[in-house]
Design a protein around this motif. Structure first.
Motif, PDB file in Angstrom:
ATOM      1  N   UNK A 108      37.669  37.503  30.401  1.00  0.00           N
ATOM      2  CA  UNK A 108      36.478  37.657  31.208  1.00  0.00           C
ATOM      3  C   UNK A 108      35.322  36.828  30.662  1.00  0.00           C
ATOM      4  N   UNK A 109      35.234  36.672  29.360  1.00  0.00           N
ATOM      5  CA  UNK A 109      34.158  35.879  28.772  1.00  0.00           C
ATOM      6  C   UNK A 109      34.319  34.409  29.160  1.00  0.00           C
ATOM      7  N   UNK A 110      35.511  33.886  29.079  1.00  0.00           N
ATOM      8  CA  UNK A 110      35.756  32.481  29.434  1.00  0.00           C
ATOM      9  C   UNK A 110      35.489  32.240  30.923  1.00  0.00           C
ATOM     10  N   UNK A 111      35.893  33.177  31.768  1.00  0.00           N
ATOM     11  CA  UNK A 111      35.670  33.025  33.199  1.00  0.00           C
ATOM     12  C   UNK A 111      34.176  33.058  33.516  1.00  0.00           C
ATOM     13  N   UNK A 112      33.438  33.962  32.894  1.00  0.00           N
ATOM     14  CA  UNK A 112      31.987  34.032  33.114  1.00  0.00           C
ATOM     15  C   UNK A 112      31.313  32.757  32.629  1.00  0.00           C
ATOM     16  N   UNK A 113      31.766  32.227  31.519  1.00  0.00           N
ATOM     17  CA  UNK A 113      31.219  30.967  31.010  1.00  0.00           C
ATOM     18  C   UNK A 113      31.498  29.836  32.008  1.00  0.00           C
ATOM     19  N   UNK A 114      32.714  29.822  32.583  1.00  0.00           N
ATOM     20  CA  UNK A 114      33.068  28.828  33.591  1.00  0.00           C
ATOM     21  C   UNK A 114      32.141  28.933  34.805  1.00  0.00           C
TER      22      UNK A 114
ATOM     23  N   UNK B 295      26.469  29.931  38.673  1.00  0.00           N
ATOM     24  CA  UNK B 295      26.223  31.340  38.996  1.00  0.00           C
ATOM     25  C   UNK B 295      26.424  32.146  37.718  1.00  0.00           C
ATOM     26  N   UNK B 296      25.393  32.877  37.328  1.00  0.00           N
ATOM     27  CA  UNK B 296      25.477  33.672  36.106  1.00  0.00           C
ATOM     28  C   UNK B 296      26.241  34.965  36.352  1.00  0.00           C
ATOM     29  N   UNK B 297      27.128  35.281  35.442  1.00  0.00           N
ATOM     30  CA  UNK B 297      27.901  36.518  35.497  1.00  0.00           C
ATOM     31  C   UNK B 297      27.962  37.110  34.097  1.00  0.00           C
ATOM     32  N   UNK B 298      28.158  38.400  34.049  1.00  0.00           N
ATOM     33  CA  UNK B 298      28.195  39.124  32.780  1.00  0.00           C
ATOM     34  C   UNK B 298      29.621  39.601  32.542  1.00  0.00           C
ATOM     35  N   UNK B 299      30.206  39.305  31.392  1.00  0.00           N
ATOM     36  CA  UNK B 299      31.555  39.810  31.110  1.00  0.00           C
ATOM     37  C   UNK B 299      31.512  41.315  30.845  1.00  0.00           C
ATOM     38  N   UNK B 300      32.120  42.112  31.703  1.00  0.00           N
ATOM     39  CA  UNK B 300      32.048  43.570  31.565  1.00  0.00           C
ATOM     40  C   UNK B 300      32.681  44.114  30.295  1.00  0.00           C
TER      41      UNK B 300
ATOM     42  N   UNK C  58      34.151  50.115  24.884  1.00  0.00           N
ATOM     43  CA  UNK C  58      34.604  50.202  23.498  1.00  0.00           C
ATOM     44  C   UNK C  58      35.953  49.507  23.371  1.00  0.00           C
ATOM     45  N   UNK C  59      36.847  49.782  24.331  1.00  0.00           N
ATOM     46  CA  UNK C  59      38.127  49.094  24.404  1.00  0.00           C
ATOM     47  C   UNK C  59      37.963  47.969  25.418  1.00  0.00           C
TER      48      UNK C  59
ATOM     49  N   UNK D 145      37.340  42.224  35.496  1.00  0.00           N
ATOM     50  CA  UNK D 145      36.144  42.352  36.321  1.00  0.00           C
ATOM     51  C   UNK D 145      35.092  41.321  35.921  1.00  0.00           C
ATOM     52  N   UNK D 146      34.143  41.109  36.810  1.00  0.00           N
ATOM     53  CA  UNK D 146      32.976  40.282  36.528  1.00  0.00           C
ATOM     54  C   UNK D 146      31.777  41.062  37.042  1.00  0.00           C
ATOM     55  N   UNK D 147      30.713  41.052  36.296  1.00  0.00           N
ATOM     56  CA  UNK D 147      29.519  41.806  36.686  1.00  0.00           C
ATOM     57  C   UNK D 147      28.404  40.828  37.065  1.00  0.00           C
ATOM     58  N   UNK D 148      27.738  41.122  38.183  1.00  0.00           N
ATOM     59  CA  UNK D 148      26.625  40.309  38.649  1.00  0.00           C
ATOM     60  C   UNK D 148      25.372  41.171  38.713  1.00  0.00           C
TER      61      UNK D 148
END
Length: 81
Positions: free
Chosen positions: A1-7, A14-19, A24-25, A32-35
């Motif tokens: 998710x971090x790599x996809x949000x960076x992409x 478009x800015x996205x937040x890696x959920x 914790x896990x 998912x991707x958070x906007x």
């Protein structure tokens, strides 16, 4: 998710937040991707346009990204509640 949000940020604009950052896990947030929607309406419409273009480019699905999320454009001030 971090790599996809960076992409999304670097290539699509478009800015996205890696959920996974909220779990914790971290595996629970990986699919998912958070906007954030606390933006001006025109900013959100541009994000929907860019994401839709990304989907058309990838050739996946028939429904546009963000379809049904953005309200219809207003044609004049008399339409405001």
């Amino acid at each position: 998710d971090v790599a996809f949000c960076r992409h999304l940020i670097e290539k699509v604009g478009v800015a996205a937040i890696p959920p996974s950052a909220f779990y914790e896990n971290t595996r629970f947030g990986k699919s998912y991707v958070r906007f954030a929607f606390c933006k001006k309406e025109e900013t959100l419409r541009e994000a929907v346009r860019r994401l839709a273009a990304l989907r058309r480019y990838s050739g996946s699905g028939s429904r546009a990204v963000g379809e049904g999320l953005a309200p219809p454009a207003r044609s004049g001030p008399d339409e405001r509640p």
